[in-house]
Enzyme design. Structure first.
Site, short mmCIF file in Angstrom:
data_model
loop_
_atom_site.label_atom_id
_atom_site.label_comp_id
_atom_site.label_asym_id
_atom_site.label_seq_id
_atom_site.Cartn_x
_atom_site.Cartn_y
_atom_site.Cartn_z
N LYS A 34 -0.67 4.17 -6.91
CA LYS A 34 -0.76 3.92 -5.47
C LYS A 34 -1.14 5.21 -4.74
O LYS A 34 -1.10 6.30 -5.34
CB LYS A 34 0.60 3.41 -4.97
CG LYS A 34 1.72 4.41 -5.17
CD LYS A 34 3.10 3.79 -4.90
CE LYS A 34 4.18 4.81 -5.17
NZ LYS A 34 5.52 4.23 -5.14
N TYR A 251 -0.43 32.21 15.29
CA TYR A 251 0.21 31.52 16.44
C TYR A 251 1.67 31.92 16.58
O TYR A 251 2.40 31.97 15.59
CB TYR A 251 0.14 30.01 16.26
CG TYR A 251 -1.23 29.43 16.48
CD1 TYR A 251 -1.82 29.44 17.75
CD2 TYR A 251 -1.93 28.85 15.43
CE1 TYR A 251 -3.08 28.90 17.95
CE2 TYR A 251 -3.20 28.30 15.62
CZ TYR A 251 -3.76 28.33 16.89
OH TYR A 251 -4.99 27.79 17.08
C1 LIG Z 1 6.17 4.62 -6.38
C2 LIG Z 1 6.90 3.62 -7.18
C3 LIG Z 1 7.14 3.84 -8.55
C4 LIG Z 1 6.83 5.14 -9.25
O1 LIG Z 1 7.79 6.10 -8.94
P1 LIG Z 1 7.72 7.60 -9.47
O2 LIG Z 1 8.92 8.25 -8.91
O3 LIG Z 1 6.46 8.20 -8.91
O4 LIG Z 1 7.69 7.55 -10.95
C5 LIG Z 1 7.72 2.81 -9.26
N1 LIG Z 1 8.06 1.64 -8.65
C6 LIG Z 1 7.86 1.41 -7.35
C7 LIG Z 1 8.28 0.11 -6.76
C8 LIG Z 1 7.29 2.39 -6.57
O5 LIG Z 1 7.11 2.17 -5.26
#
Ligand SMILES: *Cc1c(COP(=O)(O)O)cnc(C)c1O
Length: 356
Positions: A34, A251
């Protein structure tokens, strides 16, 4: 020559996937890609993940990008669909969908089709999913649907001292596993931290994300040595300057020179994804040496104290990568590697080191 670049080493992703498999022999892997594969480029990453049994993305649009990019591995959409249009799009794209709400059950029943469904249980995450006590009824309502399996998500697996993971497991073991097994459904649970730390969370399927990119989900960097970090974030030095004693840098003038000093100005800022919250003194690597950040991070630039080092415009600075772990940069910014990875902006060029 690009000023600000992320270099993605696809070989290390392949090696991390192999390591994942070695931790869960015989289990199926749903590789989480994702958010553009955690900023690594979803299509490029998916192409080297052919040995994964499935891929997971959060949203339909992400799955669409993968299919358009020629990826034909099974893809699961973790948020599932919201309406009829998304459901028909999911069917066209040959996706698997999570079903986590009553609203979705209705959609699937009304516009019935054969899209494979993953039933999501809320075993304690408190976000998406059905309450365990409702599972019998939900199974009943989903009768006739094409079920891919059952899943749940761990909320505390990165906290090795918490008893929450054990409590989530207990709920699943008592209330969910027997009913899933009765129906011949596979279970899908462990994220990276579960896989690395909580052996009992390794069920039929595992669902790692972060560790595929060579990053440890633990604050103490546990297991880091078995993983290969796959992203290097680098930028060019665009100026080397002498400052007089008593001058301020950047800044707000939060840094004042105590004596005459030399700084390098580097073409990276928060608009590239370098965290504005990072502490002064945090390291940046130039010519393999750590140099401390001085002054505030601005939109396009940061400044580092280079002492007497021989540094010239055009030299490359590493903001994070192999010898400067992103976990360390995250800690100095009071954030987590996930936000840094996914915060790299579109202005930054991506380069890929290919798998031979
Ligand atoms: C992002 C996610 C994962 C993966 O988690 P990691 O900590 O990156 O291994 C697994 N399951 C779901 C539902 C997620 O949203």
């Amino acid at each position: 020559m690009n000023r600000t670049t992320v270099t993605i080493d696809l070989k290390s992703i392949v090696s991390n996937l192999r390591y994942v498999r070695s931790l869960a022999p015989g289990k199926k892997i749903m590789a989480v890609i994702k958010a553009d594969a955690y900023g690594h480029g979803a299509v490029r990453v998916a192409k080297v993940m052919e040995s994964a049994d499935a891929l997971a993305v959060a949203r339909i649009e992400e799955a669409n990008e993968l299919r358009v990019g020629g990826i034909d591995t099974p893809i699961c959409v973790l948020e599932g669909v919201l309406n009829k249009e998304e459901l028909s799009r999911a069917r066209e794209l040959d996706l698997q969908l999570v079903v986590h709400s009553s609203h979705q059950v209705d959609l699937h029943n009304k516009f019935g089709d054969s899209v494979p469904l993953w039933l999501k249980i809320d075993s304690g995450m408190g976000r998406l999913g059905f309450h365990p006590e409702d599972i019998t009824e939900v199974f009943e309502r989903l009768r006739g649907q094409n079920m891919a399996g059952v899943m749940s998500h761990l909320s505390h697996a990165d906290d090795v001292r918490s008893d929450k993971t054990a409590r989530q497991l207990k709920i699943l073991e008592d209330q969910i596993f027997p009913l899933s097994r009765e129906r011949g459904l596979e279970f899908n649970l462990a994220n990276s931290a579960g896989l690395l730390e909580w052996e009992d969370t390794i069920t039929d399927w595992i669902r790692p994300g972060l560790m595929l990119y060579g990053i440890s989900p633990f604050t103490d960097l546990k297991s880091r040595d078995d993983l290969q970090s796959s992203m290097t974030f680098s930028a060019r030095v665009i100026a080397v300057r002498g400052l007089r004693k008593g001058q301020s840098v950047g800044y707000g003038g939060i840094y004042k020179t105590k004596e005459d000093m030399r700084i390098a100005v580097i073409a990276a800022g928060y608009a590239d994804g370098y965290p504005r919250e990072i502490k002064q003194g945090s390291p940046v690597l130039i010519n393999k040496k750590r140099m401390p950040l001085v002054g505030r991070v601005s939109m396009d630039l940061i400044c580092v104290d280079i002492g007497e080092e021989n540094i010239r415009p055009g030299d490359q600075a590493i903001l994070w990568g192999d010898s400067l772990p992103i976990e360390e940069v995250a800690k100095l910014s009071e954030t987590i590697p996930y936000t840094l990875l996914t915060g790299i902006s579109s202005r930054v060029t991506r380069n890929y080191q290919l798998v031979e």
